[in-house]
Write an enzyme that holds these catalytic residues in place. Sequence first.
Site, mmCIF file in Angstrom:
data_model
loop_
_atom_site.group_PDB
_atom_site.id
_atom_site.type_symbol
_atom_site.label_atom_id
_atom_site.label_comp_id
_atom_site.label_asym_id
_atom_site.label_seq_id
_atom_site.Cartn_x
_atom_site.Cartn_y
_atom_site.Cartn_z
ATOM 1 C CG ASP A 102 -40.051 -5.688 -36.993
ATOM 2 O OD1 ASP A 102 -39.152 -5.284 -37.742
ATOM 3 O OD2 ASP A 102 -41.220 -5.295 -37.099
ATOM 4 C CG ASN B 48 -45.098 -2.923 -32.077
ATOM 5 O OD1 ASN B 48 -46.285 -3.063 -32.346
ATOM 6 N ND2 ASN B 48 -44.149 -2.913 -33.014
ATOM 7 C CD GLU C 136 -42.986 -8.554 -35.477
ATOM 8 O OE1 GLU C 136 -42.684 -7.386 -35.809
ATOM 9 O OE2 GLU C 136 -43.767 -9.267 -36.144
ATOM 10 C CE LYS D 88 -41.934 -3.276 -40.157
ATOM 11 N NZ LYS D 88 -41.677 -3.488 -38.730
ATOM 12 C CE LYS E 184 -48.587 -3.605 -35.043
ATOM 13 N NZ LYS E 184 -47.111 -3.595 -35.141
ATOM 14 C CG ASP F 33 -45.496 -6.541 -33.577
ATOM 15 O OD1 ASP F 33 -44.661 -6.558 -32.645
ATOM 16 O OD2 ASP F 33 -45.372 -5.804 -34.574
ATOM 17 C CE LYS G 42 -47.046 -7.942 -36.949
ATOM 18 N NZ LYS G 42 -45.870 -7.395 -37.668
#
Length: 235
Positions: free
Chosen positions: A167, A118, A142, A191, A87, A116, A85
């Site tokens: 997420d 974010n 993500e 999570k 970022k 990801d 994974k």
Amino acid sequence: PSAAEVRARLLDDAAERALSAAAACALDSALLDLEARSAGVALYTRLGGDLGGVVSVAALVGGGTPELLMAEVETAVARGFATLKLKVGGGGLAEDVRRVAAVRAGVGARIRLRLDANRAWTLEESRRALAALAPFDVEYLEEPLRHAEPGTLAELARETSVPLAVDESIVDRADLERLLAAGVRVHVVLKAARVGGPTRMLALARAAAASGLPVVVTDSIESTIGMSVAVHVAA
């Protein structure tokens, strides 16, 4: 009352007292662990699991420079990780493309890549990023959208060949139901510390899976205790 009934009452009481999601997670995890130890079984068994193999784990790789990034990638692959994974969205799109391209070239087609963002991008920025990253065979990207309204996410998912994931967008059952109502087809990343504990996490995972959405269990970059909860829920 059974241990499960006592746990449910305590969690209901915690909700009435507006306990934070992380605190509720700590309470739920401790009670589940106590139940499992008292019964002499593994926690995943207490949760209803029947583990017949291993739990596959992804490695988060970063690296502030290209050299450090590739060193982390090589170490992870050497340790047996089959999913990495990475970022994206922290800098310019050109830099993201260079980093993802370097990782894909370094590991070949046998390793899965997850990205990801974010919530780094607007809708138009997300479109450009997904088009630029599509050639690298990404398992999913993500939380691309800065404002992750379900209808907009559904629109973006229909436009791209890159699978998307949520997420931060999933905190409770109502969030999941809004996504489903909008027709969003995404991976659901959960999570325990964000949703209020393993009991609620498992309920959300089962609801998402029953609706045909793939589920990924993760943690919030935690201690061994937090990671252990995630592994048992995944199992």
